[in-house]
Design a protein around this motif. Structure first.
Motif, PDB file in Angstrom:
ATOM      1  N   GLY A  15       0.793  -1.216   0.000  1.00 11.31           N
ATOM      2  CA  GLY A  15       0.000   0.000   0.000  1.00 11.31           C
ATOM      3  C   GLY A  15       0.828   1.270   0.000  1.00 11.31           C
ATOM      4  O   GLY A  15       0.281   2.366  -0.198  1.00 11.31           O
ATOM      5  N   ARG A  67      -1.476   2.704 -11.186  1.00 14.60           N
ATOM      6  CA  ARG A  67      -0.724   2.792  -9.932  1.00 14.60           C
ATOM      7  C   ARG A  67       0.646   3.443 -10.127  1.00 14.60           C
ATOM      8  O   ARG A  67       1.148   4.104  -9.219  1.00 14.60           O
ATOM      9  CB  ARG A  67      -0.528   1.390  -9.336  1.00 14.60           C
ATOM     10  CG  ARG A  67      -1.826   0.671  -9.002  1.00 14.60           C
ATOM     11  CD  ARG A  67      -1.563  -0.638  -8.251  1.00 14.60           C
ATOM     12  NE  ARG A  67      -0.792  -1.595  -9.038  1.00 14.60           N
ATOM     13  CZ  ARG A  67       0.383  -2.092  -8.654  1.00 14.60           C
ATOM     14  NH1 ARG A  67       0.926  -1.722  -7.503  1.00 14.60           N
ATOM     15  NH2 ARG A  67       1.024  -2.969  -9.417  1.00 14.60           N
ATOM     16  N   SER A  85       0.358   2.518  -4.269  1.00 11.00           N
ATOM     17  CA  SER A  85      -0.443   1.318  -3.969  1.00 11.00           C
ATOM     18  C   SER A  85       0.360   0.051  -4.243  1.00 11.00           C
ATOM     19  O   SER A  85      -0.109  -0.876  -4.916  1.00 11.00           O
ATOM     20  CB  SER A  85      -1.728   1.325  -4.808  1.00 11.00           C
ATOM     21  OG  SER A  85      -2.479   2.489  -4.557  1.00 11.00           O
TER      22      SER A  85
END
Length: 119
Positions: A15, A67, A85
């Protein structure tokens, strides 16, 4: 002397984010298509993202689309890969690459930087 030197790798939790940099020297960086590739243990090297010398229409692999963001700063002869992410599957050695015409067709690779995503 032609060089591509990556930096910015490291250990990040799932994350999280990292920004990789690749500093180029010794060739006409601004006229080269640049890209990032990665190689995980036991797997083949794969293309992650690419951006042309015009700096428009970057392309991404399906696994990182949405991402990761590739960019370039021709004034600083540097390319970047912003990675958000992050997932454990993103763990790999990341390499920058440049290809273009400079006294003939040339392509250059950096030495790689390790990115590890783990809790």
């Amino acid at each position: 002397q032609v060089q591509l030197v990556e930096s910015g790798g490291g250990l990040v939790q799932p994350g999280g984010s990292l920004r990789l940099s690749c500093a180029a020297s010794g060739f006409t960086f601004r006229s080269f298509t640049i890209s990032w590739h990665r190689q995980a243990p036991g797997k083949e090297r794969e293309l992650v993202a690419r951006i042309t010398s015009a700096g428009n229409s970057p392309t991404y692999s399906d696994s990182v689309k949405g991402r990761f963001t590739i960019s370039r700063d021709d004034a600083e002869n540097t390319e970047y890969l912003q990675m958000n992410s992050l997932k454990p599957d993103d763990t790999a050695v990341y390499y920058c690459h440049a290809i273009g015409r400079w006294f003939g067709l040339k392509d250059f690779w950096g030495q790689g930087t390790q990115v590890t995503i783990s809790s």
